[in-house]
Design a protein around this motif. Structure first.
Motif, PDB file in Angstrom:
ATOM      1  N   GLU A 185      89.240  44.717 -17.106  1.00  0.00           N
ATOM      2  CA  GLU A 185      89.206  45.731 -18.068  1.00  0.00           C
ATOM      3  C   GLU A 185      89.386  45.136 -19.546  1.00  0.00           C
ATOM      4  OE1 GLU A 185      90.370  49.804 -16.547  1.00  0.00           O
ATOM      5  OE2 GLU A 185      91.961  48.388 -16.161  1.00  0.00           O
ATOM      6  N   ARG A 186      89.761  43.780 -19.725  1.00  0.00           N
ATOM      7  CA  ARG A 186      89.986  43.245 -21.095  1.00  0.00           C
ATOM      8  C   ARG A 186      91.272  44.198 -21.683  1.00  0.00           C
ATOM      9  NH1 ARG A 186      87.348  39.750 -18.910  1.00  0.00           N
ATOM     10  NH2 ARG A 186      85.741  38.520 -19.762  1.00  0.00           N
ATOM     11  N   LEU A 187      92.341  44.422 -20.785  1.00  0.00           N
ATOM     12  CA  LEU A 187      93.231  45.242 -21.359  1.00  0.00           C
ATOM     13  C   LEU A 187      94.681  44.684 -20.882  1.00  0.00           C
ATOM     14  CD1 LEU A 187      92.286  48.969 -20.026  1.00  0.00           C
ATOM     15  CD2 LEU A 187      92.022  48.209 -22.706  1.00  0.00           C
ATOM     16  N   SER A 188      95.763  45.201 -21.603  1.00  0.00           N
ATOM     17  CA  SER A 188      97.083  44.738 -21.171  1.00  0.00           C
ATOM     18  C   SER A 188      98.089  45.991 -21.196  1.00  0.00           C
ATOM     19  CB  SER A 188      97.620  43.740 -22.401  1.00  0.00           C
ATOM     20  OG  SER A 188      98.756  43.297 -22.242  1.00  0.00           O
ATOM     21  N   TRP A 189      98.367  46.066 -20.051  1.00  0.00           N
ATOM     22  CA  TRP A 189      99.363  47.442 -20.001  1.00  0.00           C
ATOM     23  C   TRP A 189     100.816  46.952 -20.409  1.00  0.00           C
ATOM     24  CZ3 TRP A 189      97.442  47.538 -13.998  1.00  0.00           C
ATOM     25  CH2 TRP A 189      96.062  48.295 -14.161  1.00  0.00           C
ATOM     26  N   THR A 190     101.601  48.136 -20.469  1.00  0.00           N
ATOM     27  CA  THR A 190     103.077  47.842 -20.844  1.00  0.00           C
ATOM     28  C   THR A 190     103.858  47.539 -19.660  1.00  0.00           C
ATOM     29  OG1 THR A 190     103.661  50.026 -20.394  1.00  0.00           O
ATOM     30  CG2 THR A 190     102.703  49.617 -22.623  1.00  0.00           C
ATOM     31  N   PHE A 191     104.827  46.814 -20.194  1.00  0.00           N
ATOM     32  CA  PHE A 191     105.868  46.409 -18.924  1.00  0.00           C
ATOM     33  C   PHE A 191     106.252  47.713 -18.138  1.00  0.00           C
ATOM     34  CE2 PHE A 191     109.934  45.804 -16.832  1.00  0.00           C
ATOM     35  CZ  PHE A 191     110.018  44.246 -16.643  1.00  0.00           C
TER      36      PHE A 191
ATOM     37  N   GLY B 257     100.748  31.247  -8.836  1.00  0.00           N
ATOM     38  CA  GLY B 257     101.900  30.456  -8.566  1.00  0.00           C
ATOM     39  C   GLY B 257     102.472  30.426  -7.226  1.00  0.00           C
ATOM     40  N   ASP B 258     103.514  29.563  -7.046  1.00  0.00           N
ATOM     41  CA  ASP B 258     104.202  29.641  -5.815  1.00  0.00           C
ATOM     42  C   ASP B 258     105.393  28.604  -6.181  1.00  0.00           C
ATOM     43  OD1 ASP B 258     103.997  30.676  -2.652  1.00  0.00           O
ATOM     44  OD2 ASP B 258     104.830  28.769  -2.629  1.00  0.00           O
ATOM     45  N   ILE B 259     105.937  28.079  -5.141  1.00  0.00           N
ATOM     46  CA  ILE B 259     107.269  27.061  -5.064  1.00  0.00           C
ATOM     47  C   ILE B 259     106.600  25.848  -5.881  1.00  0.00           C
ATOM     48  CG2 ILE B 259     108.576  25.682  -3.995  1.00  0.00           C
ATOM     49  CD1 ILE B 259     108.822  27.500  -1.927  1.00  0.00           C
ATOM     50  N   GLY B 260     107.052  25.451  -6.842  1.00  0.00           N
ATOM     51  CA  GLY B 260     106.704  24.483  -7.679  1.00  0.00           C
ATOM     52  C   GLY B 260     105.560  24.625  -8.963  1.00  0.00           C
ATOM     53  N   THR B 261     104.999  25.691  -8.675  1.00  0.00           N
ATOM     54  CA  THR B 261     103.805  26.284  -9.719  1.00  0.00           C
ATOM     55  C   THR B 261     104.368  27.285 -10.473  1.00  0.00           C
ATOM     56  OG1 THR B 261     102.465  25.346  -7.963  1.00  0.00           O
ATOM     57  CG2 THR B 261     101.410  26.775  -9.761  1.00  0.00           C
ATOM     58  N   GLY B 262     104.722  27.176 -11.742  1.00  0.00           N
ATOM     59  CA  GLY B 262     105.149  28.076 -12.773  1.00  0.00           C
ATOM     60  C   GLY B 262     104.389  28.137 -13.765  1.00  0.00           C
ATOM     61  N   ALA B 263     105.038  28.712 -14.867  1.00  0.00           N
ATOM     62  CA  ALA B 263     103.970  28.992 -16.028  1.00  0.00           C
ATOM     63  C   ALA B 263     103.446  27.687 -16.694  1.00  0.00           C
ATOM     64  CB  ALA B 263     104.831  29.755 -17.051  1.00  0.00           C
ATOM     65  N   ARG B 264     104.076  26.594 -16.591  1.00  0.00           N
ATOM     66  CA  ARG B 264     103.583  25.485 -17.109  1.00  0.00           C
ATOM     67  C   ARG B 264     102.466  24.862 -16.511  1.00  0.00           C
ATOM     68  NH1 ARG B 264     107.183  19.953 -16.575  1.00  0.00           N
ATOM     69  NH2 ARG B 264     107.420  20.862 -14.505  1.00  0.00           N
TER      70      ARG B 264
ATOM     71  N   GLY C 127      99.215  34.869 -12.927  1.00  0.00           N
ATOM     72  CA  GLY C 127     100.728  34.238 -13.361  1.00  0.00           C
ATOM     73  C   GLY C 127     100.398  33.522 -14.745  1.00  0.00           C
ATOM     74  N   LYS C 128      99.348  34.068 -15.451  1.00  0.00           N
ATOM     75  CA  LYS C 128      99.056  33.060 -16.582  1.00  0.00           C
ATOM     76  C   LYS C 128     100.234  33.688 -17.873  1.00  0.00           C
ATOM     77  CE  LYS C 128      95.012  35.042 -16.896  1.00  0.00           C
ATOM     78  NZ  LYS C 128      94.968  35.804 -15.633  1.00  0.00           N
ATOM     79  N   GLY C 129     100.050  32.828 -18.921  1.00  0.00           N
ATOM     80  CA  GLY C 129     100.981  33.272 -19.878  1.00  0.00           C
ATOM     81  C   GLY C 129     100.529  34.713 -20.748  1.00  0.00           C
ATOM     82  N   LEU C 130     101.332  35.400 -21.329  1.00  0.00           N
ATOM     83  CA  LEU C 130     101.006  36.681 -21.975  1.00  0.00           C
ATOM     84  C   LEU C 130     100.044  36.286 -23.298  1.00  0.00           C
ATOM     85  CD1 LEU C 130     104.348  38.302 -22.107  1.00  0.00           C
ATOM     86  CD2 LEU C 130     102.560  38.643 -20.394  1.00  0.00           C
ATOM     87  N   THR C 131     100.170  35.168 -23.640  1.00  0.00           N
ATOM     88  CA  THR C 131      98.652  34.950 -24.920  1.00  0.00           C
ATOM     89  C   THR C 131      97.624  34.760 -24.158  1.00  0.00           C
ATOM     90  OG1 THR C 131      99.588  32.686 -24.603  1.00  0.00           O
ATOM     91  CG2 THR C 131     100.617  34.168 -26.224  1.00  0.00           C
TER      92      THR C 131
ATOM     93  N   SER D 298     100.147  39.074 -17.072  1.00  0.00           N
ATOM     94  CA  SER D 298     100.464  40.460 -17.189  1.00  0.00           C
ATOM     95  C   SER D 298     102.084  40.620 -17.268  1.00  0.00           C
ATOM     96  CB  SER D 298     100.176  41.092 -15.798  1.00  0.00           C
ATOM     97  OG  SER D 298     100.531  42.217 -15.582  1.00  0.00           O
ATOM     98  N   LEU D 299     102.468  41.377 -18.232  1.00  0.00           N
ATOM     99  CA  LEU D 299     103.964  41.579 -18.185  1.00  0.00           C
ATOM    100  C   LEU D 299     104.360  42.109 -16.947  1.00  0.00           C
ATOM    101  CD1 LEU D 299     103.879  43.786 -21.473  1.00  0.00           C
ATOM    102  CD2 LEU D 299     105.074  41.658 -21.206  1.00  0.00           C
ATOM    103  N   ALA D 300     105.763  41.978 -16.538  1.00  0.00           N
ATOM    104  CA  ALA D 300     106.359  42.018 -15.317  1.00  0.00           C
ATOM    105  C   ALA D 300     106.064  41.287 -14.221  1.00  0.00           C
ATOM    106  CB  ALA D 300     106.198  43.609 -15.060  1.00  0.00           C
ATOM    107  N   ARG D 301     105.106  40.182 -14.321  1.00  0.00           N
ATOM    108  CA  ARG D 301     104.529  39.490 -13.342  1.00  0.00           C
ATOM    109  C   ARG D 301     105.577  38.560 -12.826  1.00  0.00           C
ATOM    110  NH1 ARG D 301     104.568  37.267  -9.631  1.00  0.00           N
ATOM    111  NH2 ARG D 301     103.079  36.222  -8.358  1.00  0.00           N
ATOM    112  N   THR D 302     106.298  38.078 -14.033  1.00  0.00           N
ATOM    113  CA  THR D 302     107.623  37.120 -13.618  1.00  0.00           C
ATOM    114  C   THR D 302     108.726  37.938 -12.799  1.00  0.00           C
ATOM    115  OG1 THR D 302     107.407  35.909 -15.904  1.00  0.00           O
ATOM    116  CG2 THR D 302     109.477  35.513 -14.753  1.00  0.00           C
ATOM    117  N   GLN D 303     108.893  39.066 -13.145  1.00  0.00           N
ATOM    118  CA  GLN D 303     109.889  39.725 -12.145  1.00  0.00           C
ATOM    119  C   GLN D 303     109.666  40.349 -11.093  1.00  0.00           C
ATOM    120  OE1 GLN D 303     108.953  40.207 -15.731  1.00  0.00           O
ATOM    121  NE2 GLN D 303     110.640  39.915 -16.822  1.00  0.00           N
ATOM    122  N   ALA D 304     108.217  40.334 -11.057  1.00  0.00           N
ATOM    123  CA  ALA D 304     107.449  41.480  -9.857  1.00  0.00           C
ATOM    124  C   ALA D 304     107.940  41.089  -8.306  1.00  0.00           C
ATOM    125  CB  ALA D 304     105.900  41.010  -9.850  1.00  0.00           C
ATOM    126  N   THR D 305     108.164  39.762  -7.929  1.00  0.00           N
ATOM    127  CA  THR D 305     108.535  39.576  -6.637  1.00  0.00           C
ATOM    128  C   THR D 305     109.961  40.016  -6.149  1.00  0.00           C
ATOM    129  OG1 THR D 305     106.990  37.724  -6.506  1.00  0.00           O
ATOM    130  CG2 THR D 305     108.454  37.968  -4.691  1.00  0.00           C
ATOM    131  N   GLY D 306     110.907  39.574  -7.131  1.00  0.00           N
ATOM    132  CA  GLY D 306     112.327  39.964  -7.120  1.00  0.00           C
ATOM    133  C   GLY D 306     112.556  41.450  -7.115  1.00  0.00           C
TER     134      GLY D 306
END
Length: 450
Positions: A391-397, A168-175, A197-201, A205-213
């Protein structure tokens, strides 16, 4: 700083000739070449290998038509872009910007910056960028979906989990990422980590939304500490009110600062009592509204809204974190920051400071964290998302956030070390360019002329 090295003057002259109508790209290349002069002089082997000549020319530029049908049944046509700039250290990696201002010059400047940013993370990712002049603002979900499906129908021919991984970038969010991923899966009949930047389902990845800030604040915190300063007790001005600004506000507050501004393309809010982040999140993340609504909805009685964005940099602050868009701080705004006692500017947006502004920072001995280093947390966490997908894994936040913090601390250390090695101590812009460049340059040299 001016380019005095004759060889690099020639490289820049070729860039200006080939890209005459792309000022953002020329600006980005000029800034990098200015700071790489000591490298060119110390490493004639890289000059002989043509690394400087090659790194300023994209490996591939893709431009395509994006036709879609609006809710009134009318055919609309936008233009899509993907610039695959450099793959010396890994598959192309970089976001997709959806904004009316997008044209090939914007995408090339972003892709060029992405080479060095991705290199600094130490993760195996090359540089790329893409997007369209489509504006998702004011469009229905159905219109956005139809655009994204048409866009991905063409883009899918050029990307893949081991080839090119957009985000994603400007204008390209989860939707938008969701619609694009769904279309890619539909066309290719495969479930891969082709987008981040895909949805968690479905592989996000957890923390991707928060990552840049968050990453911006982790880098800035290291820079402050190295110079005897801290976020604690500091007043912070932030521009923007998207993901980067929201989570930079959250982390800066957590680190003991008071954030007093946020903005959008219409104007800015000044809240001397500290930004009420819950209100901002509701307006921007849930309702997709305008920041002017903040004043009528916060309980903070001293908050004000001002039309126009430039005034955000006239607010008295200790630290400025521009998180909106390119060239938002010009020389005049930088002088206002300096006059009001600002001692640190660290960039959450891509190239938000003009060359004149950067000159003001250095002239006033302000700490300056350049975008390619300071905002690398987003792409770093995208790289971590790629690893989890493989790895077909999901790490914690906490796991992801811990890795992010370590990466940002290492990025600052690399910038600091490279600046010192080449006689420019404290110049983290030069340090970022040099450290990012050398890793890619060594790989390009080893792989021959390609």
């Amino acid at each position: 700083m001016a380019i005095t090295n004759e060889y690099l003057k020639g490289v820049l002259a070729d860039v200006e000739k080939r890209n005459a109508n792309e000022p953002e790209f020329i600006q980005a290349v000029t800034e990098v070449l200015e700071t790489l002069q000591p490298v060119a002089e110390a490493r004639p082997d890289l000059v002989e290998a043509g690394v400087f000549d090659r790194i300023v020319e994209p490996e591939r530029q893709i431009i395509f038509r994006v036709p879609w049908v609006d809710d009134n049944g009318k055919v609309q046509v936008n233009r899509g872009f993907r610039v695959q700039f450099n793959s010396a250290i890994g598959p192309y990696k970089g976001g997709l910007r959806l904004h009316p201002s997008v044209y090939i010059g914007i995408i090339k400047f972003l892709g060029f910056e992405q080479i060095f940013k991705n290199s600094l993370t130490t993760l195996p990712m090359g540089g790329g960028k893409g997007g369209s002049d489509f504006d998702p603002k004011g469009k229905s979900d159905g219109e956005v979906m139809r655009f994204c499906q048409s866009f991905m129908t063409e883009l899918s021919k050029h990307i893949g989990a081991d080839t090119d991984v957009p985000a994603g970038d400007i204008g390209t969010g989860a939707r938008e990422i969701g619609f694009m991923f769904g279309q890619y899966k539909r066309l290719r009949d495969e479930f891969t980590g082709v987008l981040t930047g895909k949805g968690l389902t479905y592989g996000g990845s957890l923390a991707r939304t928060q990552a840049t800030g968050y990453g911006l604040c982790y880098f800035t915190d290291e820079m402050l500490k190295a110079n005897g300063k801290s976020f604690k007790g500091a007043t912070v001005a932030i521009s923007g009110s998207g993901n980067v600004a929201i989570y930079a506000t959250e982390k800066a507050t957590e680190l003991g600062a008071k954030v007093v501004t946020v903005s959008d393309s219409n104007g800015y809010v000044y809240d001397p009592d500290g930004i009420d982040l819950d209100v901002v999140k509701q307006i921007k993340e849930v309702e997709r509204g305008r920041i002017k609504e903040y004043v009528g909805r916060t309980s903070h009685k001293n908050a004000t809204y001002t039309e126009g964005c430039k005034g955000v940099w006239t607010v008295k602050c200790d630290i400025a974190l521009p998180c909106a868009t390119q060239n938002e701080i010009d020389g005049e705004s930088a002088k206002a920051l300096a006059a009001n006692g600002c001692y640190c500017v660290s960039e959450g947006a891509n190239m938000p400071s003009t060359p004149d502004a950067i000159e003001v920072y250095f002239a006033n001995k302000m700490l300056y964290g350049p975008a390619k280093a300071a905002n690398a947390g987003g792409v770093a966490t995208s790289g971590l998302e790629m690893s989890q997908n493989s790895e077909r894994l999901s790490w914690t936040f906490e796991e992801v956030d811990g890795k992010l913090k370590g990466i940002m601390q290492n990025i600052f250390a690399s910038c600091d070390s490279a600046a010192k090695e080449f006689g420019m101590e404290g110049n983290y812009m030069a340090g970022a360019n040099i450290a990012g460049f050398l890793k890619v340059a060594e790989a390009m040299k080893a792989q021959g002329v390609c």
